[in-house]
Design an enzyme around this catalytic site. Structure first.
Site, PDB file in Angstrom:
ATOM      1  N   ARG A 170       0.863  -1.178   0.000  1.00 26.23           N
ATOM      2  CA  ARG A 170       0.000   0.000   0.000  1.00 26.23           C
ATOM      3  C   ARG A 170       0.904   1.234   0.000  1.00 26.23           C
ATOM      4  O   ARG A 170       1.991   1.214   0.585  1.00 26.23           O
ATOM      5  CB  ARG A 170      -0.880   0.035   1.253  1.00 26.23           C
ATOM      6  CG  ARG A 170      -2.056  -0.914   1.224  1.00 26.23           C
ATOM      7  CD  ARG A 170      -3.124  -0.489   0.216  1.00 26.23           C
ATOM      8  NE  ARG A 170      -4.253  -1.398   0.169  1.00 26.23           N
ATOM      9  CZ  ARG A 170      -4.375  -2.434  -0.658  1.00 26.23           C
ATOM     10  NH1 ARG A 170      -3.408  -2.721  -1.515  1.00 26.23           N
ATOM     11  NH2 ARG A 170      -5.455  -3.184  -0.648  1.00 26.23           N
ATOM     12  N   GLU A 184      -3.870   7.655  -4.222  1.00 26.25           N
ATOM     13  CA  GLU A 184      -4.227   7.190  -5.576  1.00 26.25           C
ATOM     14  C   GLU A 184      -5.524   7.834  -6.040  1.00 26.25           C
ATOM     15  O   GLU A 184      -6.420   8.024  -5.217  1.00 26.25           O
ATOM     16  CB  GLU A 184      -4.376   5.661  -5.554  1.00 26.25           C
ATOM     17  CG  GLU A 184      -3.056   4.993  -5.310  1.00 26.25           C
ATOM     18  CD  GLU A 184      -3.180   3.491  -5.073  1.00 26.25           C
ATOM     19  OE1 GLU A 184      -4.278   2.931  -5.235  1.00 26.25           O
ATOM     20  OE2 GLU A 184      -2.176   2.886  -4.709  1.00 26.25           O
ATOM     21  N   HIS A 224      -1.561   0.570  -9.635  1.00 27.83           N
ATOM     22  CA  HIS A 224      -2.175  -0.395  -8.706  1.00 27.83           C
ATOM     23  C   HIS A 224      -2.762  -1.589  -9.498  1.00 27.83           C
ATOM     24  O   HIS A 224      -3.951  -1.881  -9.400  1.00 27.83           O
ATOM     25  CB  HIS A 224      -3.268   0.299  -7.859  1.00 27.83           C
ATOM     26  CG  HIS A 224      -3.539  -0.411  -6.559  1.00 27.83           C
ATOM     27  ND1 HIS A 224      -3.855   0.246  -5.390  1.00 27.83           N
ATOM     28  CD2 HIS A 224      -3.549  -1.735  -6.247  1.00 27.83           C
ATOM     29  CE1 HIS A 224      -4.054  -0.635  -4.429  1.00 27.83           C
ATOM     30  NE2 HIS A 224      -3.872  -1.844  -4.923  1.00 27.83           N
TER      31      HIS A 224
HETATM   32  O1  LIG Z   1      -4.136  -4.147  -3.943  1.00 30.73           O
HETATM   33  C1  LIG Z   1      -4.840  -5.079  -4.157  1.00 30.73           C
HETATM   34  C2  LIG Z   1      -5.378  -5.893  -3.106  1.00 30.73           C
HETATM   35  O2  LIG Z   1      -5.183  -5.570  -1.926  1.00 30.73           O
HETATM   36  O3  LIG Z   1      -6.024  -6.893  -3.432  1.00 30.73           O
END
Ligand SMILES: O=CC(=O)O
Length: 332
Positions: free
Chosen positions: A249, A278, A296
């Site tokens: 993250r 984001e 992402h």
């Molecule tokens: O970032 C993607 C997830 O956490 O599945």
């Protein structure tokens, strides 16, 4: 699709247990069509009522909820669901869910890490290779017509034999380790606890791990403890040639500090799939050839989504027939 005009009539029954979909209206998911024949799905996002009054009126007896992607799931919302026992998260990270409330109420949670681990790990390794070998830079070089003119593309660095530090040795971290071992890298890790059965060396804190690593790969969950786990001290310990890769993250890294380190040449490179705000990405990074950016996307392959759908279905079926669940997330 059921009409929501007469929600009062909706009753769970053994054949079609009631399951609540928790999603932002903009998050559509094929899961709805897949699950509809087997479960009685309640979807507040389809109702003209505000979500809170929908939940108070129709969802008091709901025992299972599917949280779609990173739709925030607050204690306030959970309090409207007194019978809730299971949250099925369709993401690997669960920082958007109030874990403390779940812990206090003994709500069980499953996440998508078993479905996503291999693809997330592939993406992390791809970012490392790209940063080290400047593949995206080379691509821009060719497309920009520079090859016939300049001949020389910037020199890269070898990936093999690098000392790689993995932050968070969960399912994704383990897959990263497996892959990079095959490249001849030496692997160390930092995790909440030492894992007895893995061949990698353990560091009890990230600072020591950074000091002993050429590259750090972030695969851990975002929690209060891991927020900005990568800060000025860790980047200094990683050193001027050090590379940082993040598929966890954005807020695992103090992003402003990382940008400063990269701009000054105090960090060797970065491969970032996640960001603090984001979809905003610090624009200063756009100019840097030692930085590779992706939006992402680490977990997104058609195979991983198929595995996710299977996992959600299997877990709901198992829950309603009192069988063991897969991919249970341990709330600590
Ligand atoms: O970032 C993607 C997830 O956490 O599945």
């Amino acid at each position: 699709m059921a009409s929501y005009a007469n929600q009062e009539c909706f009753q769970s029954n053994d054949d079609h247990p009631m399951v609540l979909l928790h999603r932002l209206p903009s998050f559509n998911s094929p899961l709805k069509d897949i699950l509809q024949p087997h479960f009685h799905l309640l979807d507040p996002a389809d109702s003209p009522e505000p979500a809170s009054s929908f939940l108070s009126c129709h969802a008091k007896s709901v025992r299972a909820l599917i949280c779609i992607y990173n739709t925030p799931l607050s204690a306030e919302t959970l309090n409207l669901l007194p019978s809730l026992e299971l949250i099925v998260a369709t993401s690997a990270g669960v920082d958007h869910i109030d874990l403390e409330e779940c812990r206090c109420r003994g709500i069980i949670m499953t996440n998508a890490s078993t479905a996503f681990a291999e693809d997330a790990a592939d993406h992390a390794v791809a970012l490392l290779i790209d940063v080290c070998r400047r593949i995206s830079t080379a691509d821009r070089f060719v497309r920009g017509g520079l090859w016939p003119v300049k001949r020389d593309c910037p020199l890269g660095f070898k990936v093999g034999r690098k000392r790689v530090g993995i932050v968070g040795l969960g399912r994704i971290g383990l897959e990263v380790g497996k892959r990079l071992e095959a490249f001849g890298c030496s692997i160390a890790y930092n995790s909440r606890k030492k894992m007895p059965s893995v061949p990698f060396s353990y560091h009890a804190n990230v600072l020591d791990l950074a000091e002993d690593s050429d590259a750090l790969i972030l695969c851990c969950s975002l929690t209060e403890q891991t927020h900005h786990i990568i800060n000025k001290d860790v980047l200094e310990a990683l050193g001027k040639e050090g590379v940082i890769i993040n598929v966890g993250r954005g807020a695992l890294i103090d992003e402003k500090v990382l940008v400063q380190f990269l701009l000054r040449g105090d960090t060797g490179g970065a491969g970032l799939d996640v960001f603090e705000s984001e979809p905003d990405v610090p624009r200063e990074l756009f100019e840097l050839d030692n930085v590779v950016l992706s939006p992402h996307r680490a977990i997104f392959t058609s195979e991983s989504l198929e595995a996710l759908h299977q996992l959600v279905f299997t877990n709901l079926k198992a829950f309603f027939s009192n069988k063991p669940l897969q991919s249970v997330f341990q709330i600590e």
